[in-house]
Write a protein that holds these residues in place. Structure first.
Motif, PDB file in Angstrom:
ATOM      1  N   VAL A 114      -7.873 -12.371  20.144  1.00 59.29           N
ATOM      2  CA  VAL A 114      -8.818 -11.607  20.968  1.00 59.29           C
ATOM      3  C   VAL A 114      -9.458 -10.465  20.180  1.00 59.29           C
ATOM      4  CG1 VAL A 114      -7.694 -12.160  23.146  1.00 59.29           C
ATOM      5  CG2 VAL A 114      -6.967 -10.135  21.864  1.00 59.29           C
ATOM      6  N   LEU A 115      -9.179 -10.409  18.876  1.00 60.77           N
ATOM      7  CA  LEU A 115      -9.764  -9.369  18.030  1.00 60.77           C
ATOM      8  C   LEU A 115     -10.820  -9.978  17.113  1.00 60.77           C
ATOM      9  CD1 LEU A 115      -6.529  -7.393  17.052  1.00 60.77           C
ATOM     10  CD2 LEU A 115      -8.292  -6.701  18.687  1.00 60.77           C
ATOM     11  N   PRO A 116     -11.871  -9.227  16.811  1.00 60.09           N
ATOM     12  CA  PRO A 116     -12.976  -9.774  16.011  1.00 60.09           C
ATOM     13  C   PRO A 116     -12.664  -9.913  14.521  1.00 60.09           C
ATOM     14  CG  PRO A 116     -13.387  -7.473  16.529  1.00 60.09           C
ATOM     15  CD  PRO A 116     -12.160  -7.868  17.299  1.00 60.09           C
ATOM     16  N   THR A 117     -11.696  -9.137  14.022  1.00 56.23           N
ATOM     17  CA  THR A 117     -11.353  -9.197  12.597  1.00 56.23           C
ATOM     18  C   THR A 117      -9.845  -9.370  12.432  1.00 56.23           C
ATOM     19  OG1 THR A 117     -11.176  -6.775  12.508  1.00 56.23           O
ATOM     20  CG2 THR A 117     -13.302  -7.757  11.904  1.00 56.23           C
ATOM     21  N   PRO A 118      -9.412  -9.975  11.332  1.00 58.34           N
ATOM     22  CA  PRO A 118      -7.977 -10.187  11.099  1.00 58.34           C
ATOM     23  C   PRO A 118      -7.212  -8.867  10.989  1.00 58.34           C
ATOM     24  CG  PRO A 118      -9.303 -11.545   9.625  1.00 58.34           C
ATOM     25  CD  PRO A 118     -10.238 -10.572  10.267  1.00 58.34           C
ATOM     26  N   VAL A 119      -6.010  -8.847  11.527  1.00 62.90           N
ATOM     27  CA  VAL A 119      -5.154  -7.659  11.424  1.00 62.90           C
ATOM     28  C   VAL A 119      -4.539  -7.575  10.029  1.00 62.90           C
ATOM     29  CG1 VAL A 119      -3.096  -6.517  12.327  1.00 62.90           C
ATOM     30  CG2 VAL A 119      -4.654  -7.713  13.891  1.00 62.90           C
ATOM     31  N   ASN A 120      -4.078  -8.707   9.534  1.00 64.53           N
ATOM     32  CA  ASN A 120      -3.504  -8.813   8.185  1.00 64.53           C
ATOM     33  C   ASN A 120      -2.325  -7.861   7.980  1.00 64.53           C
ATOM     34  OD1 ASN A 120      -3.137  -9.763   5.633  1.00 64.53           O
ATOM     35  ND2 ASN A 120      -5.014  -8.899   4.763  1.00 64.53           N
ATOM     36  N   ALA A 121      -1.348  -7.950   8.881  1.00 58.15           N
ATOM     37  CA  ALA A 121      -0.135  -7.136   8.742  1.00 58.15           C
ATOM     38  C   ALA A 121       0.636  -7.510   7.480  1.00 58.15           C
ATOM     39  CB  ALA A 121       0.754  -7.324   9.969  1.00 58.15           C
ATOM     40  N   LYS A 122       0.467  -8.752   7.041  1.00 56.98           N
ATOM     41  CA  LYS A 122       1.173  -9.227   5.849  1.00 56.98           C
ATOM     42  C   LYS A 122       0.823  -8.385   4.633  1.00 56.98           C
ATOM     43  CE  LYS A 122       3.841 -12.308   3.859  1.00 56.98           C
ATOM     44  NZ  LYS A 122       5.267 -12.431   4.221  1.00 56.98           N
ATOM     45  N   GLU A 123      -0.421  -7.953   4.547  1.00 59.89           N
ATOM     46  CA  GLU A 123      -0.856  -7.146   3.410  1.00 59.89           C
ATOM     47  C   GLU A 123      -0.102  -5.813   3.369  1.00 59.89           C
ATOM     48  OE1 GLU A 123      -5.062  -5.747   1.421  1.00 59.89           O
ATOM     49  OE2 GLU A 123      -4.873  -5.639   3.597  1.00 59.89           O
ATOM     50  N   SER A 124       0.031  -5.170   4.523  1.00 62.01           N
ATOM     51  CA  SER A 124       0.762  -3.902   4.582  1.00 62.01           C
ATOM     52  C   SER A 124       2.227  -4.105   4.227  1.00 62.01           C
ATOM     53  CB  SER A 124       0.645  -3.290   5.983  1.00 62.01           C
ATOM     54  OG  SER A 124      -0.689  -2.915   6.262  1.00 62.01           O
ATOM     55  N   GLU A 125       2.800  -5.205   4.702  1.00 65.45           N
ATOM     56  CA  GLU A 125       4.196  -5.512   4.394  1.00 65.45           C
ATOM     57  C   GLU A 125       4.383  -5.748   2.899  1.00 65.45           C
ATOM     58  OE1 GLU A 125       7.075  -8.071   6.931  1.00 65.45           O
ATOM     59  OE2 GLU A 125       6.247  -9.435   5.432  1.00 65.45           O
ATOM     60  N   GLU A 126       3.471  -6.490   2.298  1.00 61.17           N
ATOM     61  CA  GLU A 126       3.573  -6.786   0.867  1.00 61.17           C
ATOM     62  C   GLU A 126       3.412  -5.525   0.022  1.00 61.17           C
ATOM     63  OE1 GLU A 126       0.668  -9.815   0.300  1.00 61.17           O
ATOM     64  OE2 GLU A 126       2.000 -11.447   0.940  1.00 61.17           O
ATOM     65  N   ASN A 127       2.574  -4.598   0.474  1.00 60.15           N
ATOM     66  CA  ASN A 127       2.420  -3.331  -0.249  1.00 60.15           C
ATOM     67  C   ASN A 127       3.725  -2.542  -0.246  1.00 60.15           C
ATOM     68  OD1 ASN A 127      -0.259  -3.745  -0.937  1.00 60.15           O
ATOM     69  ND2 ASN A 127      -1.062  -2.694   0.861  1.00 60.15           N
ATOM     70  N   LEU A 128       4.429  -2.560   0.878  1.00 62.93           N
ATOM     71  CA  LEU A 128       5.726  -1.885   0.952  1.00 62.93           C
ATOM     72  C   LEU A 128       6.737  -2.551   0.018  1.00 62.93           C
ATOM     73  CD1 LEU A 128       6.068  -1.291   4.816  1.00 62.93           C
ATOM     74  CD2 LEU A 128       5.610   0.430   3.057  1.00 62.93           C
ATOM     75  N   ILE A 129       6.700  -3.864  -0.032  1.00 64.52           N
ATOM     76  CA  ILE A 129       7.619  -4.607  -0.898  1.00 64.52           C
ATOM     77  C   ILE A 129       7.375  -4.264  -2.365  1.00 64.52           C
ATOM     78  CG2 ILE A 129       8.208  -6.920  -1.734  1.00 64.52           C
ATOM     79  CD1 ILE A 129       7.735  -7.932   1.132  1.00 64.52           C
ATOM     80  N   VAL A 130       6.107  -4.200  -2.753  1.00 68.48           N
ATOM     81  CA  VAL A 130       5.758  -3.851  -4.140  1.00 68.48           C
ATOM     82  C   VAL A 130       6.302  -2.469  -4.496  1.00 68.48           C
ATOM     83  CG1 VAL A 130       3.844  -3.260  -5.676  1.00 68.48           C
ATOM     84  CG2 VAL A 130       3.729  -5.333  -4.287  1.00 68.48           C
ATOM     85  N   LYS A 131       6.149  -1.520  -3.577  1.00 69.90           N
ATOM     86  CA  LYS A 131       6.618  -0.155  -3.831  1.00 69.90           C
ATOM     87  C   LYS A 131       8.142  -0.103  -3.920  1.00 69.90           C
ATOM     88  CE  LYS A 131       2.600   1.949  -1.616  1.00 69.90           C
ATOM     89  NZ  LYS A 131       2.088   2.679  -0.427  1.00 69.90           N
ATOM     90  N   ALA A 132       8.819  -0.866  -3.066  1.00 75.97           N
ATOM     91  CA  ALA A 132      10.284  -0.895  -3.098  1.00 75.97           C
ATOM     92  C   ALA A 132      10.782  -1.524  -4.402  1.00 75.97           C
ATOM     93  CB  ALA A 132      10.821  -1.666  -1.899  1.00 75.97           C
TER      94      ALA A 132
END
Length: 250
Positions: free
Chosen positions: A102-120
């Motif tokens: 129901v949203l016009p653009t992708p949320v892409n939560a995976k990207e935020s999760e992957e950024n946290l993984i890279v930092k960890a």
């Protein structure tokens, strides 16, 4: 509003959006009395805008450095910080899973999760780089505590895939105790050379004093080393060693 309920409401509002816009645009007397009843209804466009703002806010909350002076100094702040990260990533992933259609653009939560993984993972590398050094000075001890404690908190609250935090902290601990064992052996091999024995004991004791997460086990190793020295060299040796240690910072 719960995300599940919001999904239902947004679907309904989308179906009626054109009609609602039409009613709101009417100004003639026949419909004027109806307008106050619908003007306060939140439109689908407004809902999408609000959700988009929430998504942006959550992503901003997640786009942060995992270590700070505050989280390094205060355990409660560190726990609060990673607890909030967990809430933010969980909320973003829920929105992604339940509102994407129901949203016009992708949320892409995976990207935020992957950024946290890279930092960890970067912190994990810094931890192992520190424990891989032949000897650790005060700065190294400070860095070890910082990296180790933040990784433990990250794993406790987030438990994201492919980070292998437990393996990393286990390896770092093993490397620390390899050093402790080595210095204990040098202490034992010092024989009646009190200067050398005191030097090794001070080094091992510095590990216990600076790495509180391991101090109990390290102190047990020290006690065992002293016990063996007493058995081998006698009680006077321990007395003489104690006197020598009084001239050190131990």
């Amino acid at each position: 509003m719960a995300v599940d309920n919001l999904h239902t409401v947004m679907n309904i509002s989308k179906k009626w959006e054109k009609l609602l816009d039409t009613v709101n645009s009417m100004k003639d007397g026949a419909t004027k009395s109806l307008i106050p009843d619908v003007r306060d209804v939140v439109t689908h466009t407004a809902m999408v805008s609000d959700v988009s703002k929430e998504i942006k806010s959550l992503k901003t909350q997640l786009d942060v450095q995992l270590m700070s002076d505050e989280t390094t100094t205060f355990e409660t702040k560190r726990e609060e910080f990673f607890g909030q990260l967990k809430k933010s990533i969980s909320k973003l992933k829920e929105i992604d899973a339940k509102l994407q259609d129901v949203l016009p653009t992708p949320v892409n939560a995976k990207e935020s999760e992957e950024n946290l993984i890279v930092k960890a993972k970067k912190i994990g590398k810094q931890l192992l780089d520190t424990t891989s050094k032949p000897e650790l000075n005060q700065v190294d001890f400070n860095h070890f505590r910082k990296y180790y404690e933040h990784l433990i908190a990250f794993d406790k609250h987030l438990s994201l895939p492919n980070v292998e935090i437990q393996s990393t902290v286990d390896t770092s601990k093993a490397q620390v105790f390899e050093k402790v064992t080595s210095f204990c052996k040098e202490f034992a091999n010092a024989g009646k050379d009190l200067g050398k024995a005191a030097e090794m004991l001070v080094i091992v004791k510095s590990f216990a004093e600076n790495l509180s997460m391991f101090d109990s086990q390290i102190n047990t190793d020290i006690d065992e080393a002293l016990k063996k020295s007493k058995e081998k060299h006698g009680a006077k040796y321990i007395t003489d060693l104690s006197m020598r240690l009084q001239t050190t910072d131990i």
